[in-house]
Design a protein around this motif. Structure first.
Motif, PDB file in Angstrom:
ATOM      1  N   THR A  61      16.514  66.829  51.832  1.00 19.56           N
ATOM      2  CA  THR A  61      16.357  65.382  51.637  1.00 19.56           C
ATOM      3  C   THR A  61      17.197  64.626  52.652  1.00 19.56           C
ATOM      4  OG1 THR A  61      15.863  65.634  49.296  1.00 19.56           O
ATOM      5  CG2 THR A  61      16.700  63.481  50.000  1.00 19.56           C
ATOM      6  N   ASN A  62      18.414  65.091  52.884  1.00 18.68           N
ATOM      7  CA  ASN A  62      19.290  64.438  53.855  1.00 18.68           C
ATOM      8  C   ASN A  62      18.684  64.481  55.258  1.00 18.68           C
ATOM      9  OD1 ASN A  62      21.685  64.894  55.992  1.00 18.68           O
ATOM     10  ND2 ASN A  62      22.298  63.408  54.431  1.00 18.68           N
TER      11      ASN A  62
ATOM     12  N   GLY B 202      15.514  64.734  55.982  1.00 18.59           N
ATOM     13  CA  GLY B 202      14.371  63.823  55.955  1.00 18.59           C
ATOM     14  C   GLY B 202      14.790  62.366  56.055  1.00 18.59           C
ATOM     15  N   GLN B 203      15.859  62.000  55.376  1.00 16.11           N
ATOM     16  CA  GLN B 203      16.348  60.621  55.436  1.00 16.11           C
ATOM     17  C   GLN B 203      16.836  60.277  56.846  1.00 16.11           C
ATOM     18  OE1 GLN B 203      19.239  60.936  52.266  1.00 16.11           O
ATOM     19  NE2 GLN B 203      17.880  59.908  50.810  1.00 16.11           N
ATOM     20  N   ARG B 204      17.551  61.215  57.467  1.00 16.79           N
ATOM     21  CA  ARG B 204      18.013  60.963  58.839  1.00 16.79           C
ATOM     22  C   ARG B 204      16.824  60.781  59.773  1.00 16.79           C
ATOM     23  NH1 ARG B 204      20.969  65.643  60.492  1.00 16.79           N
ATOM     24  NH2 ARG B 204      20.933  66.607  58.446  1.00 16.79           N
ATOM     25  N   HIS B 205      15.790  61.606  59.605  1.00 21.08           N
ATOM     26  CA  HIS B 205      14.601  61.498  60.459  1.00 21.08           C
ATOM     27  C   HIS B 205      13.892  60.166  60.232  1.00 21.08           C
ATOM     28  CE1 HIS B 205      10.596  62.337  62.136  1.00 21.08           C
ATOM     29  NE2 HIS B 205      11.264  63.150  62.953  1.00 21.08           N
ATOM     30  N   THR B 206      13.807  59.728  58.989  1.00 20.83           N
ATOM     31  CA  THR B 206      13.167  58.441  58.678  1.00 20.83           C
ATOM     32  C   THR B 206      13.885  57.292  59.374  1.00 20.83           C
ATOM     33  OG1 THR B 206      12.334  59.243  56.553  1.00 20.83           O
ATOM     34  CG2 THR B 206      12.585  56.852  56.792  1.00 20.83           C
ATOM     35  N   VAL B 207      15.207  57.301  59.309  1.00 22.47           N
ATOM     36  CA  VAL B 207      15.993  56.254  59.974  1.00 22.47           C
ATOM     37  C   VAL B 207      15.755  56.305  61.481  1.00 22.47           C
ATOM     38  CG1 VAL B 207      18.349  55.500  60.536  1.00 22.47           C
ATOM     39  CG2 VAL B 207      17.726  56.048  58.163  1.00 22.47           C
TER      40      VAL B 207
ATOM     41  N   ASP C 271      26.116  59.647  49.470  1.00 21.84           N
ATOM     42  CA  ASP C 271      25.673  58.250  49.590  1.00 21.84           C
ATOM     43  C   ASP C 271      26.832  57.333  49.970  1.00 21.84           C
ATOM     44  OD1 ASP C 271      23.114  59.063  48.900  1.00 21.84           O
ATOM     45  OD2 ASP C 271      23.245  58.328  46.829  1.00 21.84           O
TER      46      ASP C 271
ATOM     47  N   ALA D 133      20.886  50.246  51.529  1.00 23.44           N
ATOM     48  CA  ALA D 133      20.330  51.341  52.326  1.00 23.44           C
ATOM     49  C   ALA D 133      20.716  51.183  53.793  1.00 23.44           C
ATOM     50  CB  ALA D 133      18.816  51.368  52.185  1.00 23.44           C
ATOM     51  N   THR D 134      20.765  52.292  54.502  1.00 23.98           N
ATOM     52  CA  THR D 134      21.127  52.269  55.920  1.00 23.98           C
ATOM     53  C   THR D 134      20.282  51.269  56.689  1.00 23.98           C
ATOM     54  OG1 THR D 134      21.844  54.571  55.848  1.00 23.98           O
ATOM     55  CG2 THR D 134      21.310  53.672  58.016  1.00 23.98           C
TER      56      THR D 134
ATOM     57  N   LYS E 292      25.912  64.299  45.442  1.00 25.58           N
ATOM     58  CA  LYS E 292      24.952  63.313  45.939  1.00 25.58           C
ATOM     59  C   LYS E 292      25.591  61.927  46.031  1.00 25.58           C
ATOM     60  CE  LYS E 292      20.393  61.310  45.255  1.00 25.58           C
ATOM     61  NZ  LYS E 292      20.866  60.087  45.884  1.00 25.58           N
TER      62      LYS E 292
END
Length: 188
Positions: A116-117, A119-124, A49, A60-61, A45
Protein backbone atom coordinates in the motif's frame (compact mmCIF):
# COMPACT_ATOMS: atom_id res chain seq x y z
CA UNK A 1 2.32 5.79 22.98
CA UNK A 2 3.26 6.39 19.35
CA UNK A 3 6.68 7.69 20.29
CA UNK A 4 7.31 4.64 22.47
CA UNK A 5 6.17 2.33 19.67
CA UNK A 6 8.38 4.08 17.12
CA UNK A 7 11.41 3.78 19.38
CA UNK A 8 10.81 0.09 20.00
CA UNK A 9 10.01 -0.77 16.38
CA UNK A 10 13.22 0.87 15.18
CA UNK A 11 15.32 -0.58 18.03
CA UNK A 12 13.97 -4.15 18.06
CA UNK A 13 12.00 -4.58 14.86
CA UNK A 14 8.29 -5.13 14.41
CA UNK A 15 8.10 -8.81 15.30
CA UNK A 16 10.16 -8.52 18.49
CA UNK A 17 8.14 -5.55 19.77
CA UNK A 18 5.12 -6.55 21.83
CA UNK A 19 2.10 -4.50 22.79
CA UNK A 20 3.13 -5.00 26.42
CA UNK A 21 6.59 -3.57 25.70
CA UNK A 22 5.06 -0.54 24.00
CA UNK A 23 2.71 0.03 26.94
CA UNK A 24 5.59 -0.29 29.41
CA UNK A 25 7.78 2.15 27.45
CA UNK A 26 4.86 4.59 27.16
CA UNK A 27 4.08 4.16 30.86
CA UNK A 28 0.43 3.30 30.19
CA UNK A 29 -1.63 0.23 30.91
CA UNK A 30 -1.68 -2.36 28.12
CA UNK A 31 -5.49 -2.00 28.14
CA UNK A 32 -5.11 1.67 27.25
CA UNK A 33 -2.90 0.79 24.30
CA UNK A 34 -5.31 -1.89 23.07
CA UNK A 35 -8.29 0.43 23.55
CA UNK A 36 -6.60 3.22 21.58
CA UNK A 37 -5.13 1.18 18.72
CA UNK A 38 -6.50 -2.39 18.97
CA UNK A 39 -3.49 -3.95 17.19
CA UNK A 40 0.23 -3.52 16.74
CA UNK A 41 -0.36 -3.17 12.98
CA UNK A 42 -2.72 -0.23 13.63
CA UNK A 43 0.00 1.45 15.66
CA UNK A 44 2.51 0.96 12.84
CA UNK A 45 0.08 2.35 10.25
CA UNK A 46 -0.67 5.39 12.42
CA UNK A 47 3.06 5.97 12.89
CA UNK A 48 3.66 5.82 9.13
CA UNK A 49 0.89 8.32 8.47
CA UNK A 50 2.22 10.68 11.14
CA UNK A 51 5.84 10.45 10.04
CA UNK A 52 5.08 10.91 6.34
CA UNK A 53 2.97 13.99 7.11
CA UNK A 54 5.40 15.36 9.66
CA UNK A 55 2.51 16.34 11.92
CA UNK A 56 -0.74 14.99 13.26
CA UNK A 57 -2.95 16.94 10.87
CA UNK A 58 -5.26 14.72 8.79
CA UNK A 59 -4.14 16.28 5.50
CA UNK A 60 -3.21 14.01 2.59
CA UNK A 61 0.16 14.57 0.92
CA UNK A 62 -1.44 15.84 -2.28
CA UNK A 63 -3.46 18.40 -0.28
CA UNK A 64 -0.41 19.91 1.37
CA UNK A 65 0.54 23.49 0.32
CA UNK A 66 4.00 22.52 -0.98
CA UNK A 67 2.39 20.23 -3.58
CA UNK A 68 0.32 22.99 -5.20
CA UNK A 69 3.39 25.22 -5.19
CA UNK A 70 5.50 22.54 -6.85
CA UNK A 71 2.90 21.65 -9.47
CA UNK A 72 2.65 25.28 -10.54
CA UNK A 73 6.45 25.66 -10.89
CA UNK A 74 8.52 25.26 -14.06
CA UNK A 75 9.57 21.62 -14.71
CA UNK A 76 13.04 21.68 -13.15
CA UNK A 77 11.79 23.50 -10.06
CA UNK A 78 8.85 21.11 -9.83
CA UNK A 79 11.27 18.18 -9.64
CA UNK A 80 13.61 19.93 -7.21
CA UNK A 81 10.72 20.74 -4.85
CA UNK A 82 9.47 17.16 -5.10
CA UNK A 83 12.93 15.81 -4.27
CA UNK A 84 13.54 18.24 -1.40
CA UNK A 85 10.18 17.35 0.13
CA UNK A 86 10.89 13.65 -0.38
CA UNK A 87 14.25 14.07 1.39
CA UNK A 88 12.47 15.72 4.33
CA UNK A 89 9.92 12.90 4.45
CA UNK A 90 12.58 10.18 4.19
CA UNK A 91 14.59 11.76 7.00
CA UNK A 92 11.55 11.27 9.24
CA UNK A 93 10.09 8.02 7.97
CA UNK A 94 12.92 5.93 6.50
CA UNK A 95 13.77 4.06 9.73
CA UNK A 96 10.11 3.13 10.13
CA UNK A 97 9.77 2.14 6.47
CA UNK A 98 12.73 -0.18 6.97
CA UNK A 99 10.82 -1.79 9.85
CA UNK A 100 7.82 -2.30 7.56
CA UNK A 101 9.92 -3.59 4.66
CA UNK A 102 11.77 -6.03 6.91
CA UNK A 103 8.62 -7.33 8.61
CA UNK A 104 6.76 -7.75 5.31
CA UNK A 105 8.55 -11.02 4.56
CA UNK A 106 7.11 -12.68 7.67
CA UNK A 107 3.72 -11.01 8.13
CA UNK A 108 1.10 -10.89 5.35
CA UNK A 109 -0.67 -7.89 6.91
CA UNK A 110 2.57 -5.94 7.04
CA UNK A 111 3.35 -7.06 3.48
CA UNK A 112 0.01 -5.52 2.49
CA UNK A 113 0.91 -2.32 4.35
CA UNK A 114 4.26 -2.21 2.48
CA UNK A 115 2.54 -2.69 -0.88
CA UNK A 116 0.00 0.00 0.00
CA UNK A 117 2.83 2.38 0.85
CA UNK A 118 4.53 1.73 -2.50
CA UNK A 119 1.21 2.28 -4.28
CA UNK A 120 0.62 5.55 -2.44
CA UNK A 121 4.10 6.80 -3.32
CA UNK A 122 3.50 5.92 -6.98
CA UNK A 123 0.13 7.71 -6.96
CA UNK A 124 1.73 10.89 -5.61
CA UNK A 125 4.55 10.70 -8.14
CA UNK A 126 2.09 10.15 -10.99
CA UNK A 127 0.46 13.48 -10.12
CA UNK A 128 3.84 15.18 -10.46
CA UNK A 129 4.78 13.41 -13.67
CA UNK A 130 1.30 14.07 -15.01
CA UNK A 131 1.91 17.77 -14.42
CA UNK A 132 5.20 17.47 -16.32
CA UNK A 133 3.38 15.75 -19.19
CA UNK A 134 0.76 18.52 -19.21
CA UNK A 135 3.58 21.07 -19.48
CA UNK A 136 4.98 19.06 -22.41
CA UNK A 137 8.21 18.72 -20.45
CA UNK A 138 8.78 14.94 -20.52
CA UNK A 139 11.41 13.71 -22.92
CA UNK A 140 10.10 12.20 -26.17
CA UNK A 141 8.70 8.68 -25.87
CA UNK A 142 8.18 8.97 -22.12
CA UNK A 143 4.67 9.04 -20.69
CA UNK A 144 3.56 10.09 -17.20
CA UNK A 145 3.13 6.53 -15.91
CA UNK A 146 6.60 5.40 -17.00
CA UNK A 147 8.05 8.64 -15.62
CA UNK A 148 6.33 7.93 -12.27
CA UNK A 149 7.82 4.42 -12.31
CA UNK A 150 11.29 5.88 -12.82
CA UNK A 151 10.78 8.50 -10.11
CA UNK A 152 9.56 5.78 -7.74
CA UNK A 153 12.85 3.94 -8.21
CA UNK A 154 15.08 7.01 -7.82
CA UNK A 155 13.18 8.38 -4.83
CA UNK A 156 12.79 5.07 -3.02
CA UNK A 157 13.49 4.91 0.70
CA UNK A 158 15.85 2.04 -0.07
CA UNK A 159 18.06 4.35 -2.18
CA UNK A 160 17.85 7.04 0.48
CA UNK A 161 18.87 4.52 3.17
CA UNK A 162 21.71 3.11 1.07
CA UNK A 163 23.28 6.49 0.35
CA UNK A 164 22.64 8.25 3.66
CA UNK A 165 23.03 5.47 6.22
CA UNK A 166 25.47 3.16 4.47
CA UNK A 167 27.49 5.51 2.29
CA UNK A 168 27.48 8.49 4.64
CA UNK A 169 25.77 11.05 2.40
CA UNK A 170 23.75 13.75 4.07
CA UNK A 171 20.16 14.46 3.04
CA UNK A 172 21.16 17.46 0.92
CA UNK A 173 23.68 15.41 -1.10
CA UNK A 174 21.03 12.73 -1.69
CA UNK A 175 18.53 15.40 -2.79
CA UNK A 176 21.05 16.94 -5.22
CA UNK A 177 21.80 13.52 -6.72
CA UNK A 178 18.13 12.55 -6.99
CA UNK A 179 17.07 15.89 -8.50
CA UNK A 180 19.85 15.85 -11.10
CA UNK A 181 19.06 12.23 -11.93
CA UNK A 182 15.36 12.96 -12.44
CA UNK A 183 16.00 16.14 -14.43
CA UNK A 184 18.36 14.30 -16.81
CA UNK A 185 16.16 11.22 -17.06
CA UNK A 186 12.69 12.72 -17.34
CA UNK A 187 12.92 16.15 -18.92
CA UNK A 188 13.52 17.22 -22.51
Amino acid sequence: MLTAACELFTERGYTATTMQAIAARAEVAAQTLYFTFETKRAILKELLDREVAGDGAPVATLDRPWVAEALAAPPEQLLRTLVESTADIHARVEPLLEVVRSAAADDPQIAELWQTNIGQRHTVLAVFTGALAAKNALRPGLNAVRAADMALAVLSPENYRLLTRHQGWDGAAWADWAAENLIRTLLK
